[in-house]
Design an enzyme around this catalytic site. Structure first.
Site, mmCIF file in Angstrom:
data_model
loop_
_atom_site.group_PDB
_atom_site.id
_atom_site.type_symbol
_atom_site.label_atom_id
_atom_site.label_comp_id
_atom_site.label_asym_id
_atom_site.label_seq_id
_atom_site.Cartn_x
_atom_site.Cartn_y
_atom_site.Cartn_z
ATOM 1 N N TYR A 19 -9.215 1.428 16.324
ATOM 2 C CA TYR A 19 -8.253 0.080 16.028
ATOM 3 C C TYR A 19 -7.182 0.186 17.066
ATOM 4 O O TYR A 19 -6.424 -0.601 17.403
ATOM 5 C CB TYR A 19 -7.812 -0.037 14.660
ATOM 6 C CG TYR A 19 -9.286 -0.149 13.941
ATOM 7 C CD1 TYR A 19 -9.377 -1.729 13.599
ATOM 8 C CD2 TYR A 19 -10.118 0.614 13.408
ATOM 9 C CE1 TYR A 19 -10.338 -2.128 12.922
ATOM 10 C CE2 TYR A 19 -11.013 0.166 12.648
ATOM 11 C CZ TYR A 19 -11.201 -1.282 12.389
ATOM 12 O OH TYR A 19 -12.315 -1.891 11.556
ATOM 13 N N LYS A 207 7.311 7.956 10.733
ATOM 14 C CA LYS A 207 5.908 7.249 10.604
ATOM 15 C C LYS A 207 5.653 6.975 9.053
ATOM 16 O O LYS A 207 5.525 6.056 8.716
ATOM 17 C CB LYS A 207 4.887 7.820 11.434
ATOM 18 C CG LYS A 207 3.349 7.042 11.203
ATOM 19 C CD LYS A 207 3.266 5.729 11.335
ATOM 20 C CE LYS A 207 2.031 5.061 11.001
ATOM 21 N NZ LYS A 207 1.890 3.808 11.580
ATOM 22 N N HIS A 245 19.149 -13.601 -3.346
ATOM 23 C CA HIS A 245 20.146 -12.658 -3.064
ATOM 24 C C HIS A 245 20.024 -12.173 -1.763
ATOM 25 O O HIS A 245 18.944 -11.663 -1.229
ATOM 26 C CB HIS A 245 20.131 -11.531 -4.021
ATOM 27 C CG HIS A 245 21.445 -10.586 -4.010
ATOM 28 N ND1 HIS A 245 21.579 -9.765 -3.011
ATOM 29 C CD2 HIS A 245 22.454 -10.320 -4.944
ATOM 30 C CE1 HIS A 245 22.587 -8.817 -3.274
ATOM 31 N NE2 HIS A 245 22.986 -9.253 -4.417
ATOM 32 N N GLY A 258 -4.511 -1.609 -0.168
ATOM 33 C CA GLY A 258 -5.601 -0.982 0.648
ATOM 34 C C GLY A 258 -5.220 -0.713 2.270
ATOM 35 O O GLY A 258 -4.037 -0.538 2.453
ATOM 36 N N CYS A 261 -3.639 3.088 6.053
ATOM 37 C CA CYS A 261 -2.199 3.455 6.488
ATOM 38 C C CYS A 261 -1.339 3.678 5.118
ATOM 39 O O CYS A 261 -1.087 4.748 4.731
ATOM 40 C CB CYS A 261 -1.622 2.890 7.354
ATOM 41 S SG CYS A 261 -2.541 2.645 9.072
ATOM 42 N N LYS A 319 -6.699 -7.143 3.129
ATOM 43 C CA LYS A 319 -5.799 -8.130 3.022
ATOM 44 C C LYS A 319 -6.187 -9.412 3.832
ATOM 45 O O LYS A 319 -7.314 -9.310 4.209
ATOM 46 C CB LYS A 319 -4.458 -7.518 3.734
ATOM 47 C CG LYS A 319 -4.632 -7.361 4.985
ATOM 48 C CD LYS A 319 -3.106 -6.889 5.647
ATOM 49 C CE LYS A 319 -3.174 -6.743 7.017
ATOM 50 N NZ LYS A 319 -1.804 -6.405 7.597
HETATM 51 N N1 SAJ Z 1 0.508 -5.997 0.134
HETATM 52 C C1 SAJ Z 1 0.706 -6.252 -1.180
HETATM 53 N N2 SAJ Z 1 1.920 -7.154 -1.365
HETATM 54 C C2 SAJ Z 1 2.721 -7.065 -0.192
HETATM 55 C C3 SAJ Z 1 2.496 -6.831 1.158
HETATM 56 C C4 SAJ Z 1 1.123 -6.254 1.176
HETATM 57 O O1 SAJ Z 1 0.080 -6.203 -2.100
HETATM 58 O O2 SAJ Z 1 3.577 -7.998 -0.530
HETATM 59 C C5 SAJ Z 1 -0.788 -5.175 0.219
HETATM 60 C C6 SAJ Z 1 -1.981 -5.962 1.485
HETATM 61 O O3 SAJ Z 1 -2.440 -6.841 0.585
HETATM 62 C C7 SAJ Z 1 -2.593 -4.452 1.720
HETATM 63 C C8 SAJ Z 1 -1.765 -3.381 1.735
HETATM 64 O O4 SAJ Z 1 -0.590 -3.863 0.935
HETATM 65 O O5 SAJ Z 1 -3.664 -4.256 0.974
HETATM 66 C C9 SAJ Z 1 -1.199 -2.948 3.044
HETATM 67 O O6 SAJ Z 1 -1.011 -4.288 3.877
HETATM 68 P P1 SAJ Z 1 0.197 -4.418 4.937
HETATM 69 O O7 SAJ Z 1 0.074 -5.835 5.695
HETATM 70 O O8 SAJ Z 1 1.599 -4.059 4.300
HETATM 71 O O9 SAJ Z 1 0.208 -3.142 5.911
HETATM 72 P P2 SAJ Z 1 -1.096 -2.592 6.831
HETATM 73 O O10 SAJ Z 1 -1.662 -1.530 6.424
HETATM 74 O O11 SAJ Z 1 -1.886 -3.597 7.321
HETATM 75 O O12 SAJ Z 1 -0.446 -2.076 8.375
HETATM 76 C C10 SAJ Z 1 0.688 -1.148 7.924
HETATM 77 C C11 SAJ Z 1 2.053 -1.590 8.523
HETATM 78 N N3 SAJ Z 1 3.364 -0.801 8.243
HETATM 79 C C12 SAJ Z 1 4.273 -1.321 7.696
HETATM 80 O O13 SAJ Z 1 4.608 -2.651 7.440
HETATM 81 C C13 SAJ Z 1 5.523 -0.310 7.333
HETATM 82 C C14 SAJ Z 1 1.669 -1.376 10.172
HETATM 83 O O14 SAJ Z 1 3.038 -1.724 10.726
HETATM 84 C C15 SAJ Z 1 1.591 0.025 10.484
HETATM 85 O O15 SAJ Z 1 1.199 0.106 11.980
HETATM 86 C C16 SAJ Z 1 0.164 0.413 9.680
HETATM 87 O O16 SAJ Z 1 0.304 0.199 8.532
HETATM 88 C C17 SAJ Z 1 -0.316 1.401 10.299
HETATM 89 O O17 SAJ Z 1 -1.195 1.502 10.791
HETATM 90 O O18 SAJ Z 1 0.401 2.548 9.867
#
Ligand code: SAJ
Length: 422
Positions: A19, A207, A245, A258, A261, A319
């Site tokens: 990926y 990271k 706020h 999920g 990362c 997601k």
């Molecule tokens: N989620 C929630 N509530 C939210 C946001 C997300 O429940 O408000 C859940 C999502 O449904 C999902 C999980 O969190 O199950 C993670 O999703 P995500 O969109 O937050 O992140 P990833 O795992 O797809 O990608 C993350 C990102 N990191 C950050 O935003 C700090 C991405 O920038 C990184 O490059 C990636 O991890 C990675 O490869 O490390």
């Protein structure tokens, strides 16, 4: 390697064409001669036949216009870029660095003086100095003077990988300044964002901080949802209000976290310290969300006196609007339902491969007793509830994406996580 024809005369060998590795290799191949190395022959064959091994916007066009060559063996190059996965050992809650170590060992015999080795894979702080340096120095070369070493963690979100790879700022951690400067030139070839140079150990930590920050904030949103249910408050309305706020930005509750990362990386910080209590607790809150959702669905089943219920799951991707199921919280929810002997039917318009059968919308909902939305796919917003042939009309939405009134008008008993209306 093909004859050097690119703007930049150096050659790059990208190790791990998944990926992150594949899109990075494709972006680099516009300026460099790039060689891809992956241990999986299926991926290698696909790339050489110009077939994308996974779907991401812009990937197909990039692959078609690239002259990248792939193989199951590494190739002599000026630069080595390691993008292999770092799995997580669930039993001992530690990073499994096997792939990173194997990638380093694979290049040792072909290293030449002046080579630059960049590790993008997520690793625990100290890995480069304690593990990578001794392996590389088996080549007889000295790190920092003969071979340059950098950690440049990837920062791209699935679904927008190429866009983010090009536009995000990047952190480049060098074993010394020369290493970081050399890597800066490589990333400058395709990154429009800013490049910040730092030490290698800081880059490793940064990271993990980024993904942990998000995990902790999602845990907070999930805890707010659970509390709001106890207090009879609608968490969605409350979050909207709190976010007015200027310094508050609460994330969204859901069925758990999920992906490869955020659900994993925070454990890399807890593995060697007893002082990461907040991080550990956040992980536990998020990991427990599928059980919490299950308990909420069970309440509906009991309230409605449903014997041997059939549950329809909308969405098993981790997601919305992607087909990626890595570490999906849906799996734990399904296992809990199975233990109760509930029949499970799954509909996901984006997922094609999953350990359980995937059905179309009609077959997944026909004769069902309760729909449970686990993923915020846009598709679910446009479903007409009136056409669904349910046995009992219940829906539990863990993402707050359906239009409540519409489903109620179609006769559904609608429950939204954290809505506090029970
Ligand atoms: N989620 C929630 N509530 C939210 C946001 C997300 O429940 O408000 C859940 C999502 O449904 C999902 C999980 O969190 O199950 C993670 O999703 P995500 O969109 O937050 O992140 P990833 O795992 O797809 O990608 C993350 C990102 N990191 C950050 O935003 C700090 C991405 O920038 C990184 O490059 C990636 O991890 C990675 O490869 O490390």
């Amino acid at each position: 390697m093909a004859e050097k024809t690119k703007k930049n005369p150096q050659t790059i060998c990208v190790i791990g064409l998944g990926y992150i590795g594949l899109p990075t290799a494709l972006l680099l191949s516009r300026d460099y001669d790039v060689f891809g190395f992956d241990i999986n022959p299926v991926i290698v064959e696909k790339i050489n036949k110009k077939v994308i091994p996974f779907d991401e916007p812009e990937m197909e066009e990039l692959l078609n216009s690239s002259d990248i060559q792939a193989s199951t063996h590494p190739q002599h190059s000026d630069i080595f870029l390691i993008c292999v996965p770092t799995p997580f050992d669930k039993e001992i809650k530690m990073a499994d660095l096997t792939f990173v170590i194997k990638a380093l060992e694979a290049i040792v015999p072909i290293l030449k003086e002046g080579n630059l080795v960049i590790i993008e894979s997520t690793i625990t702080p100290g890995t480069c100095e304690k593990i990578a340096v001794p392996i590389i120095e088996k080549s007889g070369f000295k790190i920092g003077t003969d071979i340059y070493l950098v950690h440049c963690p990837e920062r791209a979100i699935p679904g927008r990988t190429i866009h983010e790879m090009v536009n995000n700022d990047r952190i480049i951690g060098g074993i010394n300044k020369e290493s970081a400067k050399l890597a800066e030139q490589v990333y400058r070839s395709f990154v429009k964002g800013r490049l910040f140079l730092t030490t290698i150990r800081t880059a490793e930590f940064v990271k993990l901080m980024e993904n942990t920050y998000r995990d902790v904030n999602i845990a907070l949103a999930n805890e707010f949802a659970i509390l709001s249910e106890e207090m009879g408050i609608n968490v969605w309305e409350a979050i909207r209000m709190a976010n007015k706020h200027p310094r508050v930005n609460i994330l969204s509750p859901g069925p758990g976290v999920g992906g490869h990362c955020i659900a994993v990386d925070p454990w890399f910080l807890t593995e060697s310290s007893v002082n990461a209590t907040l991080i550990t607790t956040a992980r536990e809150i998020n990991d427990n969300m599928p059980s919490y959702v299950f308990s909420r669905v069970k309440r509906i089943i009991v309230k409605e006196s449903l014997k041997k219920p059939t549950i329809t799951i909308f969405g098993v991707a981790y997601k919305g609007d992607i087909g990626d199921v890595r570490e999906t919280p849906a799996l734990k929810f399904i296992r809990l339902c199975e233990r109760e002997n509930w029949e499970i039917k799954i509909f996901d318009p984006h997922v094609t491969i999953f350990p359980y059968p995937l059905l179309d919308l009609n077959r997944a909902t026909e004769g069902s007793d309760c729909i449970v939305i686990l993923t915020d796919h846009s598709y679910f917003k446009n479903i007409d509830p009136a056409i669904l042939l349910m046995r009992h009309k219940n829906i539990f939405d863990t993402r707050n994406i359906i239009e409540k009134n519409l489903w109620q008008k179609a006769g559904f008993n609608v429950t939204i996580i954290g809505s506090g209306d029970e």
